[in-house]
Design a protein around this motif. Structure first.
Motif, PDB file in Angstrom:
ATOM      1  N   PRO A  44      -9.601  16.539   3.577  1.00 38.29           N
ATOM      2  CA  PRO A  44     -10.027  15.340   2.851  1.00 38.29           C
ATOM      3  C   PRO A  44     -11.352  14.771   3.352  1.00 38.29           C
ATOM      4  O   PRO A  44     -12.085  14.148   2.578  1.00 38.29           O
ATOM      5  CB  PRO A  44      -8.880  14.347   3.106  1.00 38.29           C
ATOM      6  CG  PRO A  44      -7.693  15.211   3.408  1.00 38.29           C
ATOM      7  CD  PRO A  44      -8.241  16.409   4.116  1.00 38.29           C
TER       8      PRO A  44
ATOM      9  N   GLN B  27      -6.481  21.034  -2.680  1.00 30.85           N
ATOM     10  CA  GLN B  27      -5.631  20.321  -1.728  1.00 30.85           C
ATOM     11  C   GLN B  27      -5.589  21.008  -0.363  1.00 30.85           C
ATOM     12  O   GLN B  27      -5.159  20.405   0.625  1.00 30.85           O
ATOM     13  CB  GLN B  27      -4.210  20.189  -2.288  1.00 30.85           C
ATOM     14  CG  GLN B  27      -4.130  19.343  -3.546  1.00 30.85           C
ATOM     15  CD  GLN B  27      -4.737  17.969  -3.362  1.00 30.85           C
ATOM     16  OE1 GLN B  27      -4.431  17.257  -2.390  1.00 30.85           O
ATOM     17  NE2 GLN B  27      -5.631  17.578  -4.280  1.00 30.85           N
ATOM     18  N   GLU B  28      -6.023  22.282  -0.304  1.00 33.67           N
ATOM     19  CA  GLU B  28      -6.096  22.982   0.977  1.00 33.67           C
ATOM     20  C   GLU B  28      -7.326  22.568   1.782  1.00 33.67           C
ATOM     21  O   GLU B  28      -7.390  22.828   2.989  1.00 33.67           O
ATOM     22  CB  GLU B  28      -6.138  24.492   0.754  1.00 33.67           C
ATOM     23  CG  GLU B  28      -4.903  25.099   0.121  1.00 33.67           C
ATOM     24  CD  GLU B  28      -5.047  26.596  -0.038  1.00 33.67           C
ATOM     25  OE1 GLU B  28      -5.260  27.287   0.982  1.00 33.67           O
ATOM     26  OE2 GLU B  28      -4.976  27.079  -1.189  1.00 33.67           O
TER      27      GLU B  28
ATOM     28  N   ARG C  92     -13.804  17.126   1.351  1.00 33.17           N
ATOM     29  CA  ARG C  92     -13.326  17.929   0.225  1.00 33.17           C
ATOM     30  C   ARG C  92     -14.258  17.832  -0.990  1.00 33.17           C
ATOM     31  O   ARG C  92     -14.695  18.841  -1.541  1.00 33.17           O
ATOM     32  CB  ARG C  92     -11.917  17.485  -0.161  1.00 33.17           C
ATOM     33  CG  ARG C  92     -11.341  18.221  -1.370  1.00 33.17           C
ATOM     34  CD  ARG C  92      -9.985  17.627  -1.721  1.00 33.17           C
ATOM     35  NE  ARG C  92      -9.030  17.821  -0.636  1.00 33.17           N
ATOM     36  CZ  ARG C  92      -8.010  16.995  -0.372  1.00 33.17           C
ATOM     37  NH1 ARG C  92      -7.834  15.900  -1.115  1.00 33.17           N
ATOM     38  NH2 ARG C  92      -7.189  17.257   0.622  1.00 33.17           N
ATOM     39  N   ASP C  93     -14.565  16.616  -1.413  1.00 33.85           N
ATOM     40  CA  ASP C  93     -15.345  16.428  -2.639  1.00 33.85           C
ATOM     41  C   ASP C  93     -16.754  16.979  -2.512  1.00 33.85           C
ATOM     42  O   ASP C  93     -17.257  17.684  -3.403  1.00 33.85           O
ATOM     43  CB  ASP C  93     -15.395  14.944  -3.013  1.00 33.85           C
ATOM     44  CG  ASP C  93     -14.029  14.404  -3.425  1.00 33.85           C
ATOM     45  OD1 ASP C  93     -13.151  15.222  -3.761  1.00 33.85           O
ATOM     46  OD2 ASP C  93     -13.840  13.178  -3.381  1.00 33.85           O
TER      47      ASP C  93
ATOM     48  N   ASP D  12      -7.057  26.251  -3.418  1.00 35.48           N
ATOM     49  CA  ASP D  12      -6.622  25.017  -4.064  1.00 35.48           C
ATOM     50  C   ASP D  12      -7.340  23.853  -3.394  1.00 35.48           C
ATOM     51  O   ASP D  12      -7.402  23.789  -2.168  1.00 35.48           O
ATOM     52  CB  ASP D  12      -5.102  24.862  -3.889  1.00 35.48           C
ATOM     53  CG  ASP D  12      -4.538  23.683  -4.671  1.00 35.48           C
ATOM     54  OD1 ASP D  12      -5.105  22.564  -4.547  1.00 35.48           O
ATOM     55  OD2 ASP D  12      -3.547  23.858  -5.376  1.00 35.48           O
TER      56      ASP D  12
END
Length: 296
Positions: free
Chosen positions: A174, A170-171, A177-178, A168
């Protein structure tokens, strides 16, 4: 973090050295090698000291292969040249650099910057990802083989299992992440290209290795090598073989990668915008099977 809990002296006697306790003390900080450096360690703890015969200098006699993938899908003659170069590099080196591979320099640089952002943030933020449970798809730790290797490597690692079933979003941290998701998509595309070229180099149809599901899985490792106070005593990554079908390596500009060629260690100097391709052990075994199948 209590740095003095580790024996820092290479001259410590065996009676003074409880390796397991020192490994546990290091591991339980969940701060990794970066945590040691941030705490101001001035000597390499003994758990990281490598045997002297593990150190070697690179040889400058050989020229590491570089393959330009420009026009591989538009010019049949050029594609044949590229296939021939891939065959030669795979047979003689097992490694090669690729340029004009389709991944923009912007994406490559942002990926490296994102990895730095993660490791250079506060330790308490990173600790939530620290684990030795390799069944997880998202794992941050220092030395996956910390309790088994004769000496630890001077590095920290973030591991992601990104395919066939990615975590996921969200795991993912940050901090990157992108770009991690974007880079994953680009590397998968490049992997398809390389497997086509390798298939053709084996005299097979372009989709052969992909049809065998060789492109289904993707694991990503983001290594971080903090500055070392005594680099002559340890290594970021010791000599090893990769048990994969195919590995794509994004080097930092500092370099340090060496490959074994004709019983000599050869430096792989970083090239701006280039990626290092490693023909893994499983692909070499698979390739040998096809060589025997078609020529015996």
């Amino acid at each position: 973090m209590v740095v003095t809990s580790f024996s820092e002296s290479p001259m410590a006697t065996q009676a003074d050295y409880d390796r397991l306790s020192e490994l546990k003390a290091f591991d339980e900080t969940k701060a990794g090698v970066k945590g040691l450096v941030d705490a101001g360690v001035s000597q390499v703890p003994r758990i990281f000291i490598q045997p002297p015969d593990d150190f070697t200098t690179g040889d400058t006699e050989f020229s590491f292969p570089v393959i330009d993938l420009q026009d591989m899908n538009t010019d049949p003659d050029r594609r044949k040249e590229i296939v021939d170069m891939v065959r030669d590099a795979s047979e003689t080196w097992g490694f090669f650099n690729v340029v004009n591979h389709g991944i923009s320099v912007t994406v490559l640089e942002e990926m490296k910057n994102g990895v730095r952002r993660f490791y250079e943030q506060d330790t308490e933020v990173k600790k939530q990802y620290y684990s030795r449970d390799l069944e997880r798809k998202v794992v941050y730790n220092s030395n996956f083989d910390l309790y088994k290797a004769p000496a630890a490597n001077w590095r920290d690692t973030f591991y992601f299992l990104m395919a066939p079933q990615p975590p996921d979003p969200q795991e993912l941290p940050p901090a990157f992440r992108d770009i991690l998701i974007e880079y994953k998509d680009e590397v998968m595309k490049l992997g398809f290209k390389l497997l086509e070229l390798i298939s053709e180099a084996l005299g097979l149809k372009a989709n052969h290795l992909k049809d065998m599901d060789c492109a289904e899985g993707l694991a990503m490792l983001c290594h971080y090598y903090p500055a070392c106070p005594q680099p002559e005593l340890t290594m970021g990554t010791t000599k090893h073989a990769d048990n994969d079908f195919l590995t794509v390596l994004l080097q930092d500009e500092i370099g340090g990668l060496q490959v074994l060629h004709q019983d000599q260690w050869v430096d792989v100097s970083p090239m701006p915008g280039a990626l290092v391709i490693n023909i893994g052990d499983l692909l070499q075994v698979n390739s040998m099977y096809y060589v025997l199948h078609y020529f015996v």
